[in-house]
Enzyme design. Structure first.
Site, PDB file in Angstrom:
ATOM      1  CE  LYS A 231      19.313  -5.270  72.421  1.00 35.04           C
ATOM      2  NZ  LYS A 231      19.957  -5.868  71.222  1.00 35.04           N
ATOM      3  CD1 TRP A 232      18.167  -3.260  81.585  1.00 32.90           C
ATOM      4  CD2 TRP A 232      18.305  -1.088  82.086  1.00 32.90           C
ATOM      5  NE1 TRP A 232      18.475  -3.171  82.916  1.00 32.90           N
ATOM      6  CE2 TRP A 232      18.558  -1.839  83.250  1.00 32.90           C
ATOM      7  CE3 TRP A 232      18.321   0.303  82.167  1.00 32.90           C
ATOM      8  CZ2 TRP A 232      18.826  -1.250  84.491  1.00 32.90           C
ATOM      9  CZ3 TRP A 232      18.593   0.898  83.406  1.00 32.90           C
ATOM     10  CH2 TRP A 232      18.847   0.127  84.545  1.00 32.90           C
ATOM     11  CG  ASP A 233      20.461  -7.486  76.613  1.00 32.33           C
ATOM     12  OD1 ASP A 233      19.630  -8.319  77.018  1.00 32.33           O
ATOM     13  OD2 ASP A 233      20.995  -7.538  75.493  1.00 32.33           O
ATOM     14  CG  MET A 234      18.405  -8.801  83.314  1.00 26.89           C
ATOM     15  SD  MET A 234      17.969 -10.505  83.672  1.00 26.89           S
ATOM     16  CE  MET A 234      17.850 -10.455  85.416  1.00 26.89           C
ATOM     17  CG  ASN A 235      22.127 -10.923  77.633  1.00 30.48           C
ATOM     18  OD1 ASN A 235      21.058 -11.197  77.093  1.00 30.48           O
ATOM     19  ND2 ASN A 235      22.930  -9.976  77.184  1.00 30.48           N
TER      20      ASN A 235
ATOM     21  CG  ASP B  74      19.049 -12.682  71.292  1.00 33.69           C
ATOM     22  OD1 ASP B  74      18.794 -11.475  71.130  1.00 33.69           O
ATOM     23  OD2 ASP B  74      19.767 -13.104  72.219  1.00 33.69           O
TER      24      ASP B  74
ATOM     25  NE  ARG C 154      26.196 -13.477  75.967  1.00 28.49           N
ATOM     26  CZ  ARG C 154      26.053 -12.277  75.419  1.00 28.49           C
ATOM     27  NH1 ARG C 154      25.710 -11.248  76.160  1.00 28.49           N
ATOM     28  NH2 ARG C 154      26.232 -12.106  74.137  1.00 28.49           N
TER      29      ARG C 154
ATOM     30  CG  ASP D 122      23.558  -4.779  70.670  1.00 24.05           C
ATOM     31  OD1 ASP D 122      24.036  -5.580  71.505  1.00 24.05           O
ATOM     32  OD2 ASP D 122      22.331  -4.669  70.461  1.00 24.05           O
ATOM     33  CG  ASP D 123      27.811  -6.741  74.406  1.00 30.37           C
ATOM     34  OD1 ASP D 123      28.648  -6.017  74.963  1.00 30.37           O
ATOM     35  OD2 ASP D 123      27.517  -7.879  74.793  1.00 30.37           O
TER      36      ASP D 123
HETATM   37  C1  GLA Z   1      21.439 -10.213  74.101  1.00 26.91           C
HETATM   38  C2  GLA Z   1      20.494  -9.431  73.205  1.00 26.91           C
HETATM   39  C3  GLA Z   1      21.131  -9.279  71.834  1.00 26.91           C
HETATM   40  C4  GLA Z   1      22.469  -8.589  71.956  1.00 26.91           C
HETATM   41  C5  GLA Z   1      23.365  -9.361  72.894  1.00 26.91           C
HETATM   42  C6  GLA Z   1      24.651  -8.615  73.165  1.00 26.91           C
HETATM   43  O1  GLA Z   1      21.550 -11.523  73.691  1.00 26.91           O
HETATM   44  O2  GLA Z   1      19.258 -10.071  73.126  1.00 26.91           O
HETATM   45  O3  GLA Z   1      20.280  -8.560  70.977  1.00 26.91           O
HETATM   46  O4  GLA Z   1      22.265  -7.287  72.435  1.00 26.91           O
HETATM   47  O5  GLA Z   1      22.718  -9.594  74.144  1.00 26.91           O
HETATM   48  O6  GLA Z   1      25.485  -9.291  74.002  1.00 26.91           O
END
Ligand code: GLA
Length: 702
Positions: A443-447, A515, A410, A333-334
């Protein structure tokens, strides 16, 4: 299923499309009769067009309800007067698409309405394409929804919808509608946690879980969206949806054609369970990129275990343990890229951190593969931290306005993906990453959501098109990556379940549901999710206790049973699991693999809602009826009562079923009428029950 009929007809003067019928199957003769008999209401002081039930209504003439289309022509004319021009039916192996083309009577604008249906399904995909035929300058589109669904006249409709927030996605809300508008929307640039673009309407709040009429609709769009459910003062209900018109303008230049996302409708007389099962079947067969029978692998992700502290040593160690449990995909992950030791820096600089991975990612990938797992990687390509080389080189690449602050959330800003150069950069960066590593899962994220959505270089043209073009370019990048790297499966995450919709689902295999991994909270999130979306795409992890968010401690079995009711993943710190816990986990994973095709692709019945009472239960029936899986979770035992009786659904009364754990056999009629008895003791007790259909009738109970 194909248990519904949908009818409309061209208005007398060919300048409108009149809705006739949407409900249970009727013969075409009946439909024809109805179309002749449907006389528009006469209401004093209202023109017939203003109150007619049109399939799609441009703003103009005496129409005053929510319009589906509003444009401004180059000479300042701001209404559309259209006339029917042509239609056609395109057939494919799986269904057919009817299109009807209208053109403006004086300006070179055509509007084509599409209706696509599939054999064996009750869904209708509707969308619209606009084309500026040229010769009169650009047409400015101010509102252009995808479809308008008309409900049959009833006293009052109840609207059911999904709302939420980060760590509390997909909560179920309902409201009985009165005259006025109920607007559900996202103005955030993404689908959002706050509201999901899915609704259900039932007359007089009459539908139950397994009975009653329900009309439902969902948008295939991952950007700002709007669904307006309007009850006119005359009691007529319609539901218009598409790209949000807020802050939106789109300059349709001469010769340009714009296709808008689908707004999909569905009718069922099998209650909320009926619409859910139909949505799931449609997604499996016609939306998701994988085949309908595909099953999602068991995944391990160390985000909750080590957060930004990923490194070659701990990932190798976790990979060994995860493989030992039976995981099939291992996801880093991150935190794996340059300077990403916390959430203040690094987004945008997608090169491997040499301190954490001195030999790059490839030795880890090789180890993961040698352990029999696929390797997956987290990315958040639409974002940048101001603390990054990318931002220092291209401060103009983010959404911003002149003379205005750039609000950070963030510690990050949103890249202007509508820009051709940014789109190209994102694509090339990811293409390189996937080419240089054997990556099989992304895992393509968008926070974060959009703020100050400006584009100064475009200020005198059409900067508002970002609302459309960001998402179109996002789709383009994923589509292009998929075609160049067909071995890669994608997961859509947006701070958990903030980007779950039919649009993204047509290009990702699964979504990160939330999450929030607390098993008790998850029951509510997963229940709401199941209303609209298939269990196969719903990623659920087993994580550590006390839960990081709720501080709650629940047994490992309960956590597994909750996560096994969708696509199973493990997110705990396996380095700290005891040999006993690892052994237990291995058993659950092996069990899950035996039955996952029924869970992920079967027919889902919500037996007991976690919103009502101390026991929740979900049942899955294999599509061929050969297998049944039931999960039951007891929240807290009260009054010494331990026995729960679960009346099962979807079984054949005269078939017989054997419980693979106890060995007991039952008739379908018994299980449906008396139900399956389960003992749940104490707090957070749970069970998975597994029944298989048998042919002989030896020792059957009931
Ligand atoms: C988001 C995702 C988490 C994790 C974090 C990493 O919050 O939902 O599962 O990947 O980013 O920064």
């Amino acid at each position: 299923m194909e248990e519904s009929t949908y009818c409309f007809r061209l208005g007398e003067d060919s300048s409108s499309l009149q809705h006739i019928y949407w409900g249970p199957s009727i013969a075409s003769a009946q439909a024809l009769e109805m179309s002749h008999a449907s006389v528009p209401l006469r209401i004093p002081f209202e023109s017939p067009k203003g109150i007619s039930r049109e399939e799609y209504a441009p703003w103009g003439e005496m129409r005053f309800t929510e319009p589906d289309l509003k444009v401004t022509f180059a000479d300042g004319t701001r209404v559309v007067e259209w006339v029917f021009e042509a239609y056609g039916i395109d057939r494919s192996n799986s269904g057919q698409t009817l299109w009807l083309q209208f053109r403006d009577q004086a300006y070179p604008l055509t509007v084509t309405l599409y209706y696509r249906i599939y054999d064996g399904h009750d869904v209708i995909e509707r969308w619209v394409a606009l084309e500026n035929k040229g010769g009169n300058g650009p047409v400015i589109i101010e509102q252009s929804l995808s479809a308008d669904w008309r409900l049959p006249p009833r006293d009052r409709y109840r609207l059911t919808y999904l709302y939420g927030q980060h760590v509390k996605e997909m909560q179920i809300a309902e409201v009985v509608l009165s005259p006025g508008k109920m607007v559900l929307e996202s103005r955030r640039g993404a689908t959002s946690h706050q509201f999901n673009p899915w609704i259900a309407l039932d007359p007089d709040a009459s539908a139950k879980e397994e009975s009653g009429e329900v009309w439902s609709a969902a948008l295939a769009w991952s950007g700002s969206w709007k669904i307006v459910v309007e009850t006119t003062s005359y009691g007529d209900v319609h539901c218009a949806g598409g790209v949000n018109d807020f802050d939106f303008h789109y300059h349709l230049d001469e010769g340009v054609r714009l296709e808008l996302p689908a707004f999909v409708g569905l009718y069922s007389n099998q209650g909320f369970g009926g619409i859910s099962r139909e949505w799931h079947a449609y997604q499996r067969e016609h939306v998701l990129p994988e085949t309908p029978e595909a099953v999602r692998p068991v995944l391990y992700n160390s985000w909750e275990a080590v957060a930004f502290g990923v490194n070659e040593r701990n990932q190798m160690e976790l990979a060994e343990k995860a493989a030992g449990l039976g995981a099939e995909v291992f996801v880093v992950d991150d935190g794996w890229f340059n300077t990403r030791n916390h959430e203040h820096a690094g987004l945008g600089d997608w090169t491997v951190d040499p301190q954490k991975f001195p030999h790059g990612l490839n030795p880890l990938i090789a180890r993961v593969n040698a352990l029999g797992m696929r390797f997956g990687l987290w990315i958040e390509p639409e974002m940048v931290n101001p603390e990054s080389d990318l931002y220092r080189a291209h401060p103009d690449w983010v959404y911003h306005f002149r003379q205005r602050s750039r609000t950070e959330w963030r510690n990050q800003l949103v890249l202007n993906l509508a820009r051709a150069d940014v789109r190209e950069w994102v694509f090339t960066t990811l293409h390189r990453l996937l080419s240089e590593h054997h990556i099989e899962f992304v895992k393509w994220d968008m926070n974060r959501h959009f703020s100050e959505p400006g584009w100064p270089d475009e200020a005198d043209r059409n900067p508002e098109r970002i609302w459309l073009d960001h998402v179109r370019n996002l789709y383009w990048i994923i589509d292009e990556l998929r075609s160049r790297h067909p071995q890669v499966a994608f997961e859509s995450s947006a701070g958990g379940g903030g980007r779950v919709d039919l649009g993204i689902l047509s290009r990702v295999e699964q979504v990160w549901t939330s999450d929030n991994t607390d098993a008790l909270d998850r029951l509510r999130i997963q229940e709401g999710f199941s209303y609209a979306y298939a269990p196969r795409v719903m990623m659920c992890w087993v994580t550590d206790c006390p839960n990081f968010l709720t501080k709650r401690t629940v047994p490992l079995g309960y956590r597994f049973h909750v996560a096994m009711s969708g696509s199973l993943g493990i997110g705990g710190d396996l380095a700290r699991w005891t040999p006993g816990e690892l052994e237990e986990a291995r058993g659950f994973i092996a069990r899950y693999k035996q039955v996952r095709s029924t869970i992920q692709n079967g027919l889902l019945y919500r037996l007991r809602s976690p919103r009502k009472g101390a026991v929740a239960a979900v049942q899955y029936v294999a599509r061929d009826g050969s297998e049944v899986v039931v999960f039951v979770w007891g929240h807290s035992q009260q009054f010494g009562e331990t026995k729960v009786s679960l009346a099962l659904k979807g079984l054949k009364g005269n078939a017989h079923y054997a419980d693979t754990i106890s060995g007991a056999t039952y008739s379908g009629a018994y299980l449906t009428y008396h139900g399956l008895a389960v003992n749940l003791v104490g707090d957070f007790d749970s069970r998975m029950l597994h029944l298989v259909r048998i042919t002989e009738r030896k020792g059957v109970i009931g």
